[in-house]
Design an enzyme around this catalytic site. Structure first.
Site, PDB file in Angstrom:
ATOM      1  N   LYS A  52       4.910   9.906  -3.352  1.00 58.10           N
ATOM      2  CA  LYS A  52       5.885   9.542  -4.393  1.00 58.10           C
ATOM      3  C   LYS A  52       5.187   8.974  -5.626  1.00 58.10           C
ATOM      4  CE  LYS A  52       8.312   6.816  -1.577  1.00 58.10           C
ATOM      5  NZ  LYS A  52       7.684   6.945  -0.273  1.00 58.10           N
ATOM      6  N   ARG A  67      15.847   2.041   0.816  1.00 61.08           N
ATOM      7  CA  ARG A  67      15.241   2.425   2.094  1.00 61.08           C
ATOM      8  C   ARG A  67      16.202   2.196   3.251  1.00 61.08           C
ATOM      9  NH1 ARG A  67       9.460   1.435   0.232  1.00 61.08           N
ATOM     10  NH2 ARG A  67       8.116   2.073   1.942  1.00 61.08           N
ATOM     11  N   ARG A 109      -6.785   6.759   3.537  1.00 60.14           N
ATOM     12  CA  ARG A 109      -6.608   6.225   2.178  1.00 60.14           C
ATOM     13  C   ARG A 109      -7.448   4.956   1.980  1.00 60.14           C
ATOM     14  NH1 ARG A 109      -0.651   5.680  -0.323  1.00 60.14           N
ATOM     15  NH2 ARG A 109      -0.355   3.902   1.051  1.00 60.14           N
ATOM     16  N   ARG A 117      -5.773  -0.762   3.050  1.00 56.91           N
ATOM     17  CA  ARG A 117      -4.592  -1.634   2.967  1.00 56.91           C
ATOM     18  C   ARG A 117      -4.125  -1.947   4.379  1.00 56.91           C
ATOM     19  NH1 ARG A 117      -0.452   1.245  -1.110  1.00 56.91           N
ATOM     20  NH2 ARG A 117       0.941   0.916   0.626  1.00 56.91           N
ATOM     21  N   ARG A 143       5.625   2.095  10.334  1.00 65.00           N
ATOM     22  CA  ARG A 143       6.311   2.506   9.094  1.00 65.00           C
ATOM     23  C   ARG A 143       7.061   3.830   9.292  1.00 65.00           C
ATOM     24  NH1 ARG A 143       1.563   2.382   4.851  1.00 65.00           N
ATOM     25  NH2 ARG A 143       3.112   2.569   3.214  1.00 65.00           N
TER      26      ARG A 143
HETATM   27  P1  AMP Z   1       5.533   1.231  -0.265  1.00 65.75           P
HETATM   28  O1  AMP Z   1       4.316   1.069  -1.109  1.00 65.75           O
HETATM   29  O2  AMP Z   1       6.719   1.744  -1.021  1.00 65.75           O
HETATM   30  O3  AMP Z   1       5.279   2.003   0.997  1.00 65.75           O
HETATM   31  O4  AMP Z   1       5.963  -0.267   0.183  1.00 65.75           O
HETATM   32  C1  AMP Z   1       5.054  -1.107   0.870  1.00 65.75           C
HETATM   33  C2  AMP Z   1       5.836  -2.115   1.690  1.00 65.75           C
HETATM   34  O5  AMP Z   1       6.697  -2.912   0.844  1.00 65.75           O
HETATM   35  C3  AMP Z   1       6.787  -1.524   2.737  1.00 65.75           C
HETATM   36  O6  AMP Z   1       6.110  -1.193   3.941  1.00 65.75           O
HETATM   37  C4  AMP Z   1       7.783  -2.649   2.924  1.00 65.75           C
HETATM   38  O7  AMP Z   1       7.241  -3.691   3.709  1.00 65.75           O
HETATM   39  C5  AMP Z   1       7.924  -3.197   1.499  1.00 65.75           C
HETATM   40  N1  AMP Z   1       9.016  -2.513   0.774  1.00 65.75           N
HETATM   41  C6  AMP Z   1       8.900  -1.724  -0.331  1.00 65.75           C
HETATM   42  N2  AMP Z   1      10.096  -1.262  -0.727  1.00 65.75           N
HETATM   43  C7  AMP Z   1      11.000  -1.771   0.143  1.00 65.75           C
HETATM   44  C8  AMP Z   1      12.416  -1.642   0.294  1.00 65.75           C
HETATM   45  N3  AMP Z   1      13.143  -0.884  -0.536  1.00 65.75           N
HETATM   46  N4  AMP Z   1      13.002  -2.314   1.316  1.00 65.75           N
HETATM   47  C9  AMP Z   1      12.304  -3.083   2.163  1.00 65.75           C
HETATM   48  N5  AMP Z   1      10.970  -3.232   2.094  1.00 65.75           N
HETATM   49  C10 AMP Z   1      10.309  -2.582   1.096  1.00 65.75           C
END
Ligand code: AMP
Length: 279
Positions: free
Chosen positions: A27, A105, A139, A170, A181
């Site tokens: 994304k 989400r 990554r 990370r 995840r």
């Molecule tokens: P991402 O980089 O979008 O994969 O987000 C990294 C982490 O941030 C996720 O694994 C969640 O812990 C948290 N996170 C990001 N967006 C959300 C969301 N919309 N709802 C809940 N947790 C989020």
């Protein structure tokens, strides 16, 4: 500049986009490519993951509150993230539209978003679990400048090629967190596909085995298709005005040209360069 203004007319019809897709579905890099193209100028990228990571890095109160969730690959509580997005969407820079990445989400988040704003298009990026695991487990992120690499395509897996900063994994890219995840995605986020399908604003893009550029061209096509539908609804208003008619024709030609350019920039995928694998 003239061309940019014309495209703005085009964009009056389609401005607010949500990207759905598993963690690691690309994304963030898709947004990077789209926002560089002239058709998306003025649009804002809102990544909840990036906002949360910045808060953790800065040691803010929010950062301290959510750190353990993100490290374990769990979702931050709905009320926390909904407040954060509501606050972000109330800022004036979203007036020319936004691409939301990583939000919503959960169904509760999607319902809250419906209350906050009107969405034009939800793009579902489809990637197999096997491909996601390959991408995320390889990554590496630069501690200094934030650049992202894959171990398959860099010389030294410890050093950033741009700033020589240290590359690290990370915590949410470790295998246990990736599995968590993906499971959370299946349970919490997959239902959003039906949620938006029912609203008639969902489109699917199959990404497995495709380069970032190919995916961006396909997403751009969807944006064009959607814009055309919207224009049809406004056709009488547009055709009553010769200036709007001319601008529309030019904007459409420009839109097609952008699609061509994105396609031409296509680079081979990992699979095309290495032994093909069955995904
Ligand atoms: P991402 O980089 O979008 O994969 O987000 C990294 C982490 O941030 C996720 O694994 C969640 O812990 C948290 N996170 C990001 N967006 C959300 C969301 N919309 N709802 C809940 N947790 C989020």
């Amino acid at each position: 500049m003239v061309c940019y203004l014309k495209i703005k007319l085009f964009w009056r019809f389609i401005v607010n986009i949500v990207l759905l897709g598993k963690p690691g579905s690309g994304k963030g890099s898709l947004v990077e490519i789209l926002l560089k193209s002239v058709g998306c100028q003025g649009m804002i990228h809102i990544s909840t993951g990036n906002i949360l990571r910045q808060n953790i890095k800065d040691g803010t109160e929010l950062g301290q509150l959510i750190q353990s969730y993100t490290e374990q690959g769990q979702l931050v509580p709905d009320e926390v993230i909904i407040d954060l997005v509501r606050d972000r969407l109330s800022q004036s820079d979203v007036d020319y539209g936004f691409i939301l990445d990583g939000f919503p989400r959960t169904v509760a988040q999607a319902e809250a978003l419906t209350e906050m704003t009107k969405l034009d298009l939800v793009v579902n990026l489809q990637v197999s679990d096997k491909e996601i695991i390959r991408r995320l487990s390889g990554r590496r992120t630069c501690r200094q400048c934030g650049s992202i690499y894959h171990t398959d395509s860099i010389g030294d897996p410890m050093v950033c090629e741009k700033c020589e900063g240290e590359l690290f994994i990370r915590s949410d890219d470790k295998l246990e967190a990736i599995a968590e995840r993906l499971q959370v995605y299946r349970v919490e986020t997959d239902p959003l596909v039906n949620f938006y399908k029912k609203q008639g604003i969902l489109c699917r893009v199959r990404c497995t085995g495709k380069s970032r550029e190919e995916v961006s061209a396909l997403v751009w096509d969807q944006i064009m298709v959607f814009s055309l539908k919207k224009m049809e609804e406004n056709i009488e208003r547009i055709f009553a005005n010769p200036e709007a008619r001319r601008e529309l024709a030019e904007a459409l030609a420009e839109g097609r040209r952008i699609g061509e350019q994105l396609r031409k920039a296509s680079i081979p995928t990992y699979e095309q360069m290495h032994t093909p694998c069955d995904i």
